[in-house]
Design a protein around this motif. Sequence first.
Motif, short mmCIF file in Angstrom:
data_model
loop_
_atom_site.label_atom_id
_atom_site.label_comp_id
_atom_site.label_asym_id
_atom_site.label_seq_id
_atom_site.Cartn_x
_atom_site.Cartn_y
_atom_site.Cartn_z
N ARG A 10 0.81 -1.23 0.00
CA ARG A 10 0.00 0.00 0.00
C ARG A 10 0.84 1.28 0.00
O ARG A 10 0.51 2.25 -0.66
CB ARG A 10 -0.93 -0.02 1.22
N PHE A 11 1.96 1.28 0.76
CA PHE A 11 2.71 2.52 0.97
C PHE A 11 4.11 2.53 0.35
O PHE A 11 4.82 3.50 0.46
CB PHE A 11 2.82 2.82 2.47
N GLY A 12 4.48 1.44 -0.31
CA GLY A 12 5.76 1.41 -1.00
C GLY A 12 6.87 0.77 -0.17
O GLY A 12 6.64 0.30 0.94
N PRO A 13 8.08 0.79 -0.74
CA PRO A 13 9.21 0.10 -0.11
C PRO A 13 9.53 0.60 1.30
O PRO A 13 9.40 1.79 1.59
CB PRO A 13 10.38 0.39 -1.05
N ILE A 14 9.97 -0.32 2.11
CA ILE A 14 10.41 -0.03 3.47
C ILE A 14 11.90 0.27 3.41
O ILE A 14 12.67 -0.48 2.81
CB ILE A 14 10.13 -1.24 4.39
N GLN A 66 -6.61 3.13 6.95
CA GLN A 66 -6.15 1.95 6.22
C GLN A 66 -5.48 0.94 7.16
O GLN A 66 -5.72 -0.26 7.06
CB GLN A 66 -5.16 2.36 5.12
N THR A 67 -4.64 1.41 8.08
CA THR A 67 -3.99 0.47 9.00
C THR A 67 -5.01 -0.18 9.93
O THR A 67 -4.85 -1.34 10.30
CB THR A 67 -2.85 1.14 9.81
N ARG A 111 -7.79 -5.61 11.02
CA ARG A 111 -8.95 -6.51 10.98
C ARG A 111 -8.66 -7.80 10.23
O ARG A 111 -9.38 -8.79 10.38
CB ARG A 111 -10.15 -5.80 10.38
N LYS A 112 -7.61 -7.81 9.43
CA LYS A 112 -7.21 -9.04 8.72
C LYS A 112 -6.53 -10.02 9.67
O LYS A 112 -6.33 -11.18 9.31
CB LYS A 112 -6.26 -8.70 7.57
N PHE A 113 -6.15 -9.54 10.86
CA PHE A 113 -5.40 -10.36 11.81
C PHE A 113 -6.12 -10.39 13.16
O PHE A 113 -5.57 -9.95 14.17
CB PHE A 113 -3.98 -9.81 11.99
N LEU A 114 -7.34 -10.91 13.16
CA LEU A 114 -8.09 -11.06 14.41
C LEU A 114 -7.96 -12.50 14.89
O LEU A 114 -7.81 -13.43 14.09
CB LEU A 114 -9.57 -10.72 14.20
N ARG A 132 -7.64 -8.12 18.28
CA ARG A 132 -6.54 -7.99 17.33
C ARG A 132 -5.36 -8.88 17.74
O ARG A 132 -5.06 -9.01 18.93
CB ARG A 132 -6.03 -6.56 17.28
N MET A 133 -4.69 -9.41 16.74
CA MET A 133 -3.44 -10.13 16.97
C MET A 133 -2.24 -9.20 16.74
O MET A 133 -1.12 -9.52 17.14
CB MET A 133 -3.35 -11.34 16.04
N ILE A 134 -2.49 -8.07 16.08
CA ILE A 134 -1.43 -7.10 15.82
C ILE A 134 -2.01 -5.70 15.90
O ILE A 134 -3.17 -5.47 15.53
CB ILE A 134 -0.73 -7.35 14.45
N ASN A 135 -1.21 -4.80 16.41
CA ASN A 135 -1.57 -3.39 16.49
C ASN A 135 -0.65 -2.62 15.55
O ASN A 135 0.57 -2.82 15.58
CB ASN A 135 -1.39 -2.89 17.93
#
Length: 182
Positions: A34-38, A83-84, A89-92, A99-102
């Motif tokens: 979504r936001f490009g390279p890290i 968006q985040t 919500r993809k990791f419940l 949530r499994m991740i924040n």
Amino acid sequence: MGEPKPHPPVKLICGMISAHKELFDKAASLLQERFGPIDLKSHVIPFNFTDYYAEEMGENLRRIFLSFQKLIRPEDLVEIKLQTNQFERKFLYPGTERRMINLDPGYVAAGKLILATTKDHSHRVYLGKGIFAEATLRYYKGSFRPWEWTYPDYRTEEYIQIFNQIRRIYMKQLRDMREEMG
């Protein structure tokens, strides 16, 4: 009378907290799509400053920070936080709303570290769509420094060194942009 000027682009960051280290790579992949390279990924840091997330996310939480190569407009922080939240919500935990991740997005600018949040407080500014901004750290005399409201973990030398490193990358990007523009 002051004249409005466009703000320089800022450096998108995202903190991630989870008890499941394997989710860091999965979430980073979504964020990168979504936001490009890290351009910076911190080491894994034990998150033991509060038990705020323990009931929802479990024990033995860890954190990492990412920064993204592509600079953003500061006003984009609202949509990025929304968006985040969707990515979280993809990791419940199966069959729950836990949530499994924040995912905590924000940005580094020359003089500050800003975090996005859905929680209001006296030192937070409403941006719109249920999202607030907090100036969590200020850059002063060669380093980031905390405010009285800064979270305990963001006060640590370990975190401050990570954000100083991100700021160095950001400041080089700004210099390079100015040189390209002539």
